[in-house]
Scaffold this active site. Structure first.
Site, mmCIF file in Angstrom:
data_model
loop_
_atom_site.group_PDB
_atom_site.id
_atom_site.type_symbol
_atom_site.label_atom_id
_atom_site.label_comp_id
_atom_site.label_asym_id
_atom_site.label_seq_id
_atom_site.Cartn_x
_atom_site.Cartn_y
_atom_site.Cartn_z
ATOM 1 N N TYR A 268 51.740 68.976 26.261
ATOM 2 C CA TYR A 268 50.426 68.641 25.691
ATOM 3 C C TYR A 268 50.196 67.137 25.829
ATOM 4 O O TYR A 268 49.189 66.699 26.387
ATOM 5 C CB TYR A 268 50.379 69.080 24.217
ATOM 6 C CG TYR A 268 49.196 68.511 23.445
ATOM 7 C CD1 TYR A 268 47.927 69.057 23.583
ATOM 8 C CD2 TYR A 268 49.357 67.418 22.581
ATOM 9 C CE1 TYR A 268 46.847 68.538 22.888
ATOM 10 C CE2 TYR A 268 48.283 66.896 21.876
ATOM 11 C CZ TYR A 268 47.029 67.455 22.033
ATOM 12 O OH TYR A 268 45.957 66.930 21.355
ATOM 13 N N LYS B 199 47.561 65.056 28.089
ATOM 14 C CA LYS B 199 46.513 64.264 27.413
ATOM 15 C C LYS B 199 46.511 62.851 28.014
ATOM 16 O O LYS B 199 45.462 62.219 28.134
ATOM 17 C CB LYS B 199 46.735 64.194 25.893
ATOM 18 C CG LYS B 199 46.499 65.474 25.122
ATOM 19 C CD LYS B 199 45.096 66.041 25.211
ATOM 20 C CE LYS B 199 44.062 65.374 24.339
ATOM 21 N NZ LYS B 199 42.729 66.043 24.434
#
Ligand code: NDP
Ligand SMILES: CC(C)=CCC[C@@H](C)[C@H]1CC[C@H]2C3=C(CC[C@]12C)[C@@]1(C)CCC(=O)C[C@@H]1CC3
Length: 345
Positions: free
Chosen positions: A144, A148
């Protein structure tokens, strides 16, 4: 040749507008007189003034039809951070964001506001009053965070004043509030399973939690300050409640508010982190035979046992940002909004 009309500055699109943050953003934009197109893989509600476009953000044609006559786009879609599906994160956060940028440029969108995350600089060790000039995490704690980072670089790198395409990134941290599908539900589920008795570490680690309305406020301020002559073009901004609080005090306030006991017994951080790592390794090795998901993943243990709070000074100076809801009020509204998660309900 037909001339393309300059899109109205009060017409915007929210990609990920069916999600937790996205829906709160849509509601505030409507209140402020914007008309809104929502683009999301699912439709979770209906509202007057909102046009829904259901689709995958990797599909440029689907995006283009949602971006017609839109001048401002908010991109707050992402797979849930708890997943460990590397391919999904790369497809949605990286390839999908490239597609969003291309579609915005083709559709004549002038401003793109990305929901990034303060965790793009977090490597699992203490961050105290971190500013936006901290380097991106060299060893991101999960897929994640890794995607990002790539997503934020893509969006900020696409800012081009000459071509009239302006971008900015908002980095919130620990968003909470009514309808949050993550923080409070996971906390309550852990408490109901009798696993919220322990404080990891000495309990003094300060962390930022941000009430969802403050995150929305930061996004709208960024959109409205994004002009060719403004210093915010191509920059990232931390948006928090600006009230760092010991992680376990925040968890205890929410738990007690919902009628559960606050955690009381201390466990050494290194021991819990080591155990979480071992369990995670076991879950990976045994995946072909048994599927089990440990509650205390190394990522959650790190977030629960280290300092991670950020300075909002840049947002205060450039955007005139000031939280609109205090932590105390935010916690009270959140607790009130979850009657079904109360103890005994
Ligand atoms: N929650 C937090 O504490 C923090 C969140 N953020 C960022 O804020 C943003 C919003 O988070 P939040 O509201 O909590 O998340 P949600 O999961 O509630 O909202 C994200 C929305 O995007 C949708 N979506 C996912 N994949 C696609 C796709 N391929 N195409 C179109 N839509 C898609 C989701 O659908 P579905 O649910 O079906 O997957 C969901 O409706 C994210 O970018 C996140 O990284 C940043 C810091 C902290
Ligand atoms: C120890 C335990 C079981 C705590 C329960 C609460 C956690 C589920 C949250 C506490 C801090 C939260 C957090 C995020 C997700 C939910 C928590 C781990 C993020 C990873 C969400 C996405 C981000 O961009 C950063 C967030 C940091 C804080």
């Amino acid at each position: 040749m037909a001339t393309r009309l300059r899109p109205s500055s009060k017409r915007c699109a929210v990609i990920g507008g069916s999600g937790f943050l996205g829906r709160h953003l849509v509601e505030k934009l409507l209140e402020r007189g914007y008309s809104v197109s929502v683009f999301d893989i699912r439709q979770s509600y209906e509202l007057p003034g909102v046009t829904f476009h259901q689709g995958d953000l990797c599909d440029k044609q689907a995006l283009l039809s949602a971006l017609q006559d839109v001048s401002l786009v908010f991109h707050c879609a992402s797979p849930a951070p708890g997943s460990d599906d590397r391919k999904l994160f790369e497809r949605v956060n990286v390839v999908g964001t490239q597609t969003v940028i291309q579609a915005c440029i083709e559709a004549g969108v002038q401003k793109l506001v990305l929901t990034s995350s303060a965790s793009v600089v977090y490597e699992g060790t203490d961050i105290k009053n971190g500013k936006e000039d901290l380097p991106y995490a060299k060893k991101p704690i999960d897929y994640y965070t890794q995607t990002k980072i790539e997503q934020e670089k893509l969006v900020l790198g696409a800012c081009n004043k000459q071509k009239g395409f302006l971008t900015v990134a908002i980095r919130p941290h620990g968003i909470f509030g009514p309808r949050d599908p993550q923080l409070v539900p996971i906390l309550v589920d852990t408490a109901r399973r009798g696993k919220m008795k322990f404080i990891i570490g000495n309990g003094a680690n300060l962390v930022d939690f941000t009430y969802v309305e403050n995150v929305v406020h930061g996004h709208i301020l960024a959109a409205e300050h994004l002009r060719p002559d403004s210093p915010i073009c191509g920059k990232a901004y931390h948006i928090t409640n600006d009230e760092p609080i010991p992680f376990w005090d925040f968890m205890s306030e929410v738990l007690v508010g919902l009628g559960y006991a606050a955690p009381r017994f201390h466990l050494p951080y290194r021991l819990v982190y080591g155990l979480a790592l071992l369990l995670w390794l076991l879950s990976v090795l045994l995946r072909p035979f048994v599927a089990f998901k440990p509650t205390f993943t190394p990522m959650r243990v790190a977030l629960a046992g280290t300092f991670h709070y950020y300075s909002c000074q840049r947002a205060k100076e450039h955007l005139g940002y000031k939280p609109v809801v205090s932590l105390k009020e935010g916690i009270a509204c959140t607790v009130q909004s979850y009657p079904h998660l109360k103890s005994g309900a």
